[in-house]
Design a protein around this motif. Structure first.
Motif, PDB file in Angstrom:
ATOM      1  N   UNK A  57       0.815  -1.206   0.000  1.00 17.59           N
ATOM      2  CA  UNK A  57       0.000   0.000   0.000  1.00 17.59           C
ATOM      3  C   UNK A  57       0.850   1.258   0.000  1.00 17.59           C
ATOM      4  N   UNK A  58       0.410   2.237  -0.773  1.00 21.57           N
ATOM      5  CA  UNK A  58       1.069   3.537  -0.834  1.00 21.57           C
ATOM      6  C   UNK A  58      -0.005   4.602  -0.665  1.00 21.57           C
ATOM      7  N   UNK A  59       0.023   5.277   0.472  1.00 19.92           N
ATOM      8  CA  UNK A  59      -0.947   6.324   0.781  1.00 19.92           C
ATOM      9  C   UNK A  59      -0.439   7.637   0.181  1.00 19.92           C
ATOM     10  N   UNK A  90      -2.441   2.056  -4.576  1.00 14.73           N
ATOM     11  CA  UNK A  90      -2.511   3.417  -4.071  1.00 14.73           C
ATOM     12  C   UNK A  90      -3.748   3.593  -3.202  1.00 14.73           C
ATOM     13  N   UNK A  91      -3.570   4.320  -2.115  1.00 14.40           N
ATOM     14  CA  UNK A  91      -4.656   4.625  -1.181  1.00 14.40           C
ATOM     15  C   UNK A  91      -4.842   6.134  -1.124  1.00 14.40           C
ATOM     16  N   UNK A  92      -6.072   6.556  -0.865  1.00 18.24           N
ATOM     17  CA  UNK A  92      -6.440   7.976  -0.725  1.00 18.24           C
ATOM     18  C   UNK A  92      -5.916   8.788  -1.906  1.00 18.24           C
ATOM     19  N   UNK A  93      -6.273   8.337  -3.104  1.00 13.81           N
ATOM     20  CA  UNK A  93      -5.782   8.940  -4.339  1.00 13.81           C
ATOM     21  C   UNK A  93      -6.583  10.209  -4.659  1.00 13.81           C
ATOM     22  N   UNK A  94      -5.898  11.368  -4.734  1.00 17.38           N
ATOM     23  CA  UNK A  94      -6.601  12.608  -5.090  1.00 17.38           C
ATOM     24  C   UNK A  94      -7.151  12.514  -6.519  1.00 17.38           C
ATOM     25  N   UNK A 111      -2.943  -0.432  -8.814  1.00 18.39           N
ATOM     26  CA  UNK A 111      -4.274  -0.588  -8.246  1.00 18.39           C
ATOM     27  C   UNK A 111      -4.643   0.689  -7.509  1.00 18.39           C
ATOM     28  N   UNK A 112      -5.814   1.205  -7.799  1.00 20.24           N
ATOM     29  CA  UNK A 112      -6.304   2.391  -7.108  1.00 20.24           C
ATOM     30  C   UNK A 112      -7.275   1.906  -6.041  1.00 20.24           C
ATOM     31  N   UNK A 113      -6.842   1.972  -4.789  1.00 20.91           N
ATOM     32  CA  UNK A 113      -7.566   1.350  -3.698  1.00 20.91           C
ATOM     33  C   UNK A 113      -8.842   2.009  -3.256  1.00 20.91           C
ATOM     34  N   UNK A 114      -8.971   3.310  -3.435  1.00 15.30           N
ATOM     35  CA  UNK A 114     -10.151   3.995  -2.917  1.00 15.30           C
ATOM     36  C   UNK A 114     -10.606   5.051  -3.894  1.00 15.30           C
ATOM     37  N   UNK A 115     -11.899   5.315  -3.865  1.00 15.74           N
ATOM     38  CA  UNK A 115     -12.458   6.384  -4.675  1.00 15.74           C
ATOM     39  C   UNK A 115     -12.452   7.699  -3.923  1.00 15.74           C
ATOM     40  N   UNK A 116     -12.780   8.785  -4.607  1.00 21.15           N
ATOM     41  CA  UNK A 116     -12.765  10.103  -3.989  1.00 21.15           C
ATOM     42  C   UNK A 116     -13.701  10.221  -2.787  1.00 21.15           C
ATOM     43  N   UNK A 117     -14.818   9.514  -2.819  1.00 19.31           N
ATOM     44  CA  UNK A 117     -15.750   9.600  -1.693  1.00 19.31           C
ATOM     45  C   UNK A 117     -15.147   9.028  -0.409  1.00 19.31           C
ATOM     46  N   UNK A 118     -14.322   7.974  -0.539  1.00 10.99           N
ATOM     47  CA  UNK A 118     -13.671   7.416   0.642  1.00 10.99           C
ATOM     48  C   UNK A 118     -12.561   8.330   1.135  1.00 10.99           C
TER      49      UNK A 118
END
Length: 124
Positions: A57-59, A90-94, A111-118
């Motif tokens: 994971x990469x925040x 990737x986590x918390x991707x702007x 891999x893009x771990x989260x969407x903007x809403x998260x």
């Protein structure tokens, strides 16, 4: 720029002991250091404990003004992970970084771990 391995990152798998946090404004000068840090983590005991194909994971939620230098950093970190038989997630991707990754054709490579809403919801 700040990077560190840490545990307790929201949404990180308990079985994944490696998480890289990238914050601030990223310059080309720090990209080799980020890659070296990830290489050290993956070659250490925690990295050896990861199953083949596991995600690292990469925040990137704390990055200021995502640009093509950050895209280069993500691409190079992704290569480091792949060379060790792992994938970069990737986590918390702007949204700006998502758009840049899509523009240069890397959205399907990492891999893009989260969407903007998260990301807007913040840590739980």
């Amino acid at each position: 720029m700040n990077s560190a391995r840490r545990s307790g990152l929201p949404g990180v798998d308990a079985e994944n002991p490696i998480a890289l946090t990238v914050t601030g404004r990223i310059s080309r000068a720090v990209v080799p250091d980020l890659c070296a840090e990830l290489e050290r983590a993956l070659s250490g005991p925690r990295g050896a404990a990861l199953a083949p194909g596991a995600s690292v994971d990469c925040d990137v939620g704390g990055v200021i003004r995502p640009d093509l230098v950050l895209v280069e950093a993500v691409a190079r970190l992704g290569l480091v992970a792949r060379r060790s038989g792992r994938t970069l997630r990737l986590r918390r991707v702007p949204p700006e970084l998502r758009a840049l990754l899509a523009l240069v054709g890397l959205a399907d490579v990492v891999a893009l771990g989260e969407g903007p809403e998260e990301r807007a919801a913040g840590p739980h």
